[in-house]
Design a protein around this motif. Structure first.
Motif, short mmCIF file in Angstrom:
data_model
loop_
_atom_site.label_atom_id
_atom_site.label_comp_id
_atom_site.label_asym_id
_atom_site.label_seq_id
_atom_site.Cartn_x
_atom_site.Cartn_y
_atom_site.Cartn_z
N LEU A 134 -17.93 47.93 39.06
CA LEU A 134 -16.99 48.74 38.28
C LEU A 134 -15.56 48.31 38.57
O LEU A 134 -15.20 48.04 39.71
N THR B 151 -11.80 51.71 35.63
CA THR B 151 -12.92 52.60 35.32
C THR B 151 -13.03 53.70 36.37
O THR B 151 -13.24 54.87 36.04
N TRP B 152 -12.87 53.32 37.64
CA TRP B 152 -12.94 54.32 38.71
C TRP B 152 -11.83 55.34 38.57
O TRP B 152 -12.05 56.54 38.77
N ASP C 15 -14.55 58.80 25.30
CA ASP C 15 -14.15 58.27 26.60
C ASP C 15 -15.15 58.70 27.67
O ASP C 15 -15.56 57.88 28.49
N ALA D 258 -20.91 53.49 31.51
CA ALA D 258 -20.49 52.46 32.45
C ALA D 258 -21.00 52.78 33.85
O ALA D 258 -21.45 51.88 34.57
N ASP E 96 -18.41 56.85 27.24
CA ASP E 96 -18.25 55.46 27.67
C ASP E 96 -18.23 55.36 29.20
O ASP E 96 -18.84 54.46 29.78
N LEU E 97 -17.53 56.29 29.82
CA LEU E 97 -17.48 56.28 31.28
C LEU E 97 -18.84 56.55 31.89
O LEU E 97 -19.25 55.88 32.84
N LYS F 181 -10.40 56.23 35.77
CA LYS F 181 -10.75 57.08 34.62
C LYS F 181 -11.75 58.14 35.04
O LYS F 181 -11.64 59.31 34.67
#
Length: 121
Positions: A56, A60-61, A40, A47, A43-44, A63
């Motif tokens: 974004l 996502t923000w 995770d 991204a 991935d973040l 996370k």
């Protein structure tokens, strides 16, 4: 009147042979746990590095915010632990210094008594 009788217990099982152990090892499977936090986080990070801030998604923000908040909480807990250990070390140092001073005073008294005993004779 009463006789002692030996208890009727089954004999213990025999140990498996080496061949049986090898056969069992062939059927044994190990399932490695997946580290979802690491994937995770990577991935973040990917991204965040590949997309501009406007592109974004809100999810996502959030996370990223949650990951950052967990890191801050761990840092705060670590700081508290370090402060606790610093206080403990200071207390131990003070106690050691007090014991060292007591020992030095005792040694000086013993030396003075020994010199006095030697001078009397």
């Amino acid at each position: 009147m009463f006789r002692k009788t030996k208890p009727k217990i089954e004999p213990p099982p025999t140990a498996p042979s080496v061949e049986e152990m090898f056969e069992d090892m062939k059927t044994f499977e190990i399932n490695q746990p997946t580290n979802s936090n690491a994937t995770d986080n990577s991935d973040l990070e990917e991204a965040l590095l590949t997309e501009t801030s406007e592109n974004l998604t809100l999810a996502t923000w959030w996370k990223v915010f949650d990951v950052y908040e967990r890191k801050v909480e761990r840092l705060a807990a670590s700081e508290e632990d370090l402060e606790h250990y610093r206080i403990q070390l200071q207390e131990c140092r003070d106690k050691l210094e007090k014991n060292a001073n007591t020992l030095c005073e005792g040694i000086k008294k013993q030396q003075a008594m020994a010199k006095e005993a030697l001078n009397v004779n």
